[in-house]
Design an enzyme around this catalytic site. Structure first.
Site, short mmCIF file in Angstrom:
data_model
loop_
_atom_site.label_atom_id
_atom_site.label_comp_id
_atom_site.label_asym_id
_atom_site.label_seq_id
_atom_site.Cartn_x
_atom_site.Cartn_y
_atom_site.Cartn_z
CB SER A 1 4.92 -5.50 11.96
OG SER A 1 4.30 -4.65 11.24
CE1 TYR B 1 9.06 -4.99 9.12
CE2 TYR B 1 7.12 -3.96 8.74
CZ TYR B 1 7.93 -4.30 9.61
OH TYR B 1 7.99 -4.08 10.99
#
Length: 256
Positions: A141, A154
């Site tokens: 990501s 995250y």
């Protein structure tokens, strides 16, 4: 379960395992690879979604959880000879600041994004090695690039997943296994933000509000398929892909 629509015998086709394949990037990756002539084993936890995908594109499916050693053994058994593993399963939970962090959510993100990737990759490396032309794809990501407020858990998990990919590339150097990292920015899928925000549809919609043309799962899947279709001596180490509206993780153009 197999629903084959490709005219090339499955024994002569390249084989890929795609995780997180019940929706979003994973399902779209399975679609792209089947169109490119791959035999695909689509893996996710929801049998009904997998069955619908199998009926649509003619792939093999297996309902399994990559955080389970038992289920990973089932994946290896169902996969057979493998040429590619697409580690797409993962996700985010919560947007709390670190001083109010829900450590249960942090643990879930690490278990799925990092340990799940390691668990399945470790189990399939022998088959990838045996293929003579294996590829491991890790879908990380933009959150692995830069920290942002409310994204500590995250960002930490995706940064760790990136380190896994980088370490694999070093450790497998000299072997016939490529290691590719796909690093997407803002992708509008039906479930990512909804799950992260505890099912709050209005809050999930607000993530994408006013953003002209965020990425779709299909956009990212096309990038994954492109890296896998390169000649095997070509390794795309890391591919960062963002919508035009996103200059950086913290710089996003909105029309409203």
């Amino acid at each position: 379960m197999t629903h084959s629509t490709n005219l090339v015998p499955s024994s002569h086709r390249r084989r890929a395992v795609v995780t997180g394949a019940s929706s979003g990037i994973g399902a779209d990756t399975a679609r792209h690879l089947v169109r490119c002539g791959w035999s695909v084993l689509a893996v996710a936890r929801r049998q009904d979604r997998l069955d619908a995908l199998a009926a649509e594109i003619g792939c093999d499916v297996l309902a399994a959880d990559i955080t389970s050693d038992h289920d990973v053994a089932r994946i290896v058994a169902a996969a057979g000879p493998v040429h590619a593993l697409v580690n797409n399963a993962g996700g985010a939970r919560g947007t709390e600041s670190i001083d109010t962090a829900d450590l249960g959510k942090w643990a879930w993100m690490y278990e799925v994004n990092v340990l799940g990737t390691v668990r399945l990759t470790k189990a399939l490396i022998p088959a990838l090695r045996e293929s003579g032309r294996g590829t491991i794809v890790v879908v990380s990501s933009l959150a692995a690039e830069t920290a942002y407020a409310g994204g500590g858990g995250y960002c930490a998990a995706k940064s760790a997943e990136r380190v896994v990919a980088e370490t694999l590339r070093l450790e497998l150097n000299g072997e016939p296994i490529r290691v590719v990292e796909i690093s997407p920015g803002l992708v509008h899928t039906e479930e990512f933000s909804l799950r992260r925000l505890g099912g709050d549809q209005a809050a999930a919609d607000a993530v994408y509000a006013g953003v002209p043309d965020p990425l779709t799962g299909d956009d990212v899947a096309e990038c994954i398929a492109w890296t896998l279709e390169r000649p095997h001596h070509v390794n795309i180490d890391r591919l960062v892909v963002k919508p035009l509206a996103q200059a950086a993780i913290h710089k996003l153009h909105r029309t409203t």
